[in-house]
Design an enzyme around this catalytic site. Structure first.
Site, PDB file in Angstrom:
ATOM      1  N   ASP A   1      -4.805  -4.084   5.070  1.00  0.00           N
ATOM      2  CA  ASP A   1      -5.620  -2.868   5.048  1.00  0.00           C
ATOM      3  C   ASP A   1      -6.972  -3.173   4.418  1.00  0.00           C
ATOM      4  OD1 ASP A   1      -6.696  -0.340   4.884  1.00  0.00           O
ATOM      5  OD2 ASP A   1      -5.442   0.272   3.185  1.00  0.00           O
TER       6      ASP A   1
ATOM      7  N   HIS B   1      -2.930   0.391   6.592  1.00  0.00           N
ATOM      8  CA  HIS B   1      -3.430   1.542   5.862  1.00  0.00           C
ATOM      9  C   HIS B   1      -2.362   2.614   5.689  1.00  0.00           C
ATOM     10  CE1 HIS B   1      -6.855   3.707   4.276  1.00  0.00           C
ATOM     11  NE2 HIS B   1      -6.704   4.710   5.113  1.00  0.00           N
TER      12      HIS B   1
ATOM     13  N   SER C   1      -5.613   7.103   1.447  1.00  0.00           N
ATOM     14  CA  SER C   1      -7.006   6.869   1.796  1.00  0.00           C
ATOM     15  C   SER C   1      -7.892   7.699   0.860  1.00  0.00           C
ATOM     16  CB  SER C   1      -7.247   7.184   3.278  1.00  0.00           C
ATOM     17  OG  SER C   1      -8.458   6.625   3.724  1.00  0.00           O
TER      18      SER C   1
END
Length: 499
Positions: free
Chosen positions: A440, A466, A184
């Site tokens: 994602d 994710h 991320s």
């Protein structure tokens, strides 16, 4: 799964969860907290199974300059790092650097995850570094506006150079290869660390990395819509259509001033008569879907398949949306949903550092979105977004002004600087692996195509959410995920063989 079964599940798991009903803001952060708790419990279980009761993770508080770019500044803070040298092939084994982000860093980052499995395979030391201003790595006055100016990705990368120097000096390293990992926002940091400091980092794995900053991130909810419609993960076009239909009814009720009915139907703590409260309301409701899609299957039964099953139950789409709202309330121990804009402002404006409640740090992260990244998930006509059209860019930018005194016209300029500084989604870096999952929403801002000239490798995994590749490998993982991890492992092996 029926709605009744959902509630039975909720009651059975509630006793395992700490009370997170105090987390202000929308439900995305509540889901994230659930996921973090789940990851922690799973990691502890794996640790005990693999290592017993032995202790081999060292915690260090490293003194860092508060401002790396002002030689006259003497202020410092303590950055938490973890060291796992259990499997290190000293003195020449590689160093795997795990980069923390916008949540507190647990010591599990040094003993659990795919990077740790590969560290065992390659004889690497694992070093995990918490991001400045998150978790314990913050001064007592760190939430004051005059201190938040020192919270940036550039300062965070400069911290990592000091971590590199500390480990190199302490262990008398010579030409040991460093590979960094992140997922991320830390995934972007991982790519950027390799990009900006190639003399320190030999290669990088950037999982679910939104390297392209974007003020108006419409693509997020477009991917959410696609994921809700994907039969491979239990979605359907009918599901997406029903979600859109339910939110369209909400928008009609708002425009028709039927807010008393909305407040009653969705168990709001207060009235929804004020426009700002209405915007908070629709964002909180939409974030249930956004969070579950992003973290699909990370928490038991919180996945696209079960969301769509509820939306397909008998009754209209609006009543089924009410059921999903009630499910989320039960799961997070809420008797009503606080949709008050004033509550959210109060939470974001709080400048008191509470070290007992720093797992998720929303004030700091919203500051970073205002000053560097944007990433504001909006919903507009002409897009496939299935949520309310009250989810506007203007409402996000208003927070920057009201909370941080950053004018609306400055945010796009900050975002543009970030892209100019790092190269957006065409950074042209070498030895960087960009890993993304098809469902994602953050893959929209990442690097999706390999560049053989520069050495960027893109790994795209069908059916995963994710940062799915970063978890410890399990026999039950889908084949696409197993194959992706193998690609990552082979690429790192080739880097480590280079002279």
């Amino acid at each position: 799964m029926s709605f009744l079964k959902y509630f039975i599940f909720v009651f059975t798991v509630n006793f395992m969860l700490k009370d997170i009903s105090s987390i202000s803001g929308h439900s995305f952060w509540k889901i994230k907290e659930l996921v973090e708790n789940r990851r922690e419990k799973s990691a502890i279980h794996d640790y005990r199974r693999l290592y017993g009761s032995g202790q081999f993770i060292e915690e260090v508080l490293l003194t860092q300059p508060l401002d790396h770019f002002d030689a006259y500044s003497s202020r410092t803070y303590k950055q938490k790092i973890y060291i796992n040298a259990k499997n290190w092939n000293k003195p020449n084994g590689p160093i795997f650097l795990y980069i923390g982000g916008e949540v507190a860093l647990s010591n599990r980052s040094a003993y659990s995850g795919h990077h740790v499995q590969m560290a065992k395979l390659f004889g690497a030391m694992v070093v995990a570094a918490e991001h400045r201003f998150y978790g314990d790595s913050i001064n007592d006055d760190g939430l004051h506006l005059d201190q938040l100016q020192h919270l940036s990705s550039q300062q965070g990368l400069a911290d990592l150079t000091k971590v590199h120097n500390y480990i190199t000096t302490r262990y008398e390293l010579n030409d040991n290869k460093w590979i960094c990992f992140g997922g991320s926002y830390p995934g972007a940091l991982s790519a950027w660390f390799r990009l900006k400091f190639p003399h320190l980092v030999f290669g990088a794995v950037a999982s679910s990395a939104p390297v392209q900053a974007q003020t108006d991130f419409q693509g997020y909810n477009e991917v959410v819509a696609q994921s809700l419609a994907d039969p491979a993960v239990g979605g359907s076009k009918q599901c997406t259509a029903q979600v859109a239909e339910a939110f369209q009814k909400i928008d009609r009720m708002v425009s028709g001033q039927q807010t008393k009915g909305l407040a009653k139907d969705f168990l709001s703590c207060g009235s929804l008569s004020e426009p700002n409260d209405q915007k908070v309301f629709v964002n909180i409701l939409a974030a249930i879907f956004m969070g579950i899609v992003q973290f699909n299957n990370e928490f038991p039964f919180l996945n696209i398949k079960n969301l769509c099953n509820i939306m397909r139950e008998s009754g209209d789409s609006y009543s089924n949306l009410q059921k999903i709202n009630q499910m989320m309330m039960k799961l997070t121990n809420q008797s009503c949903v606080d949709n008050r804009y004033s509550s959210y402002l109060s939470y974001l404006r709080n400048q008191t550092v509470d070290r007992r409640a720093l797992k998720l740090s929303i004030r700091q992260w919203i500051w970073q979105t205002c000053t560097q990244f944007g990433y504001y998930m909006t919903c507009k006509d002409g897009t496939s977004c299935p949520f309310s059209r009250l989810m506007t860019l203007e409402s996000h930018l208003a927070l920057c002004k009201e909370v941080y005194k950053i004018s609306e016209n400055m945010v796009p300029k900050f975002v543009q600087f970030t892209n100019d500084y790092y190269g957006a989604n065409h950074p042209k870096g070498t030895r960087i692996i960009f890993v993304n999952g098809s469902i994602d929403p953050w893959h929209f801002l990442s690097v999706l195509k390999s560049d053989q000239v520069s050495g960027e490798v893109a790994v795209f995994i069908n059916g995963t959410a994710h940062c799915a590749d970063m978890a410890t490998q399990k026999s039950t993982d889908p084949q696409s995920l197993k194959e992706a991890r193998l690609v990552i492992q082979k690429e790192i092996a080739s880097w480590l063989k280079e002279t």
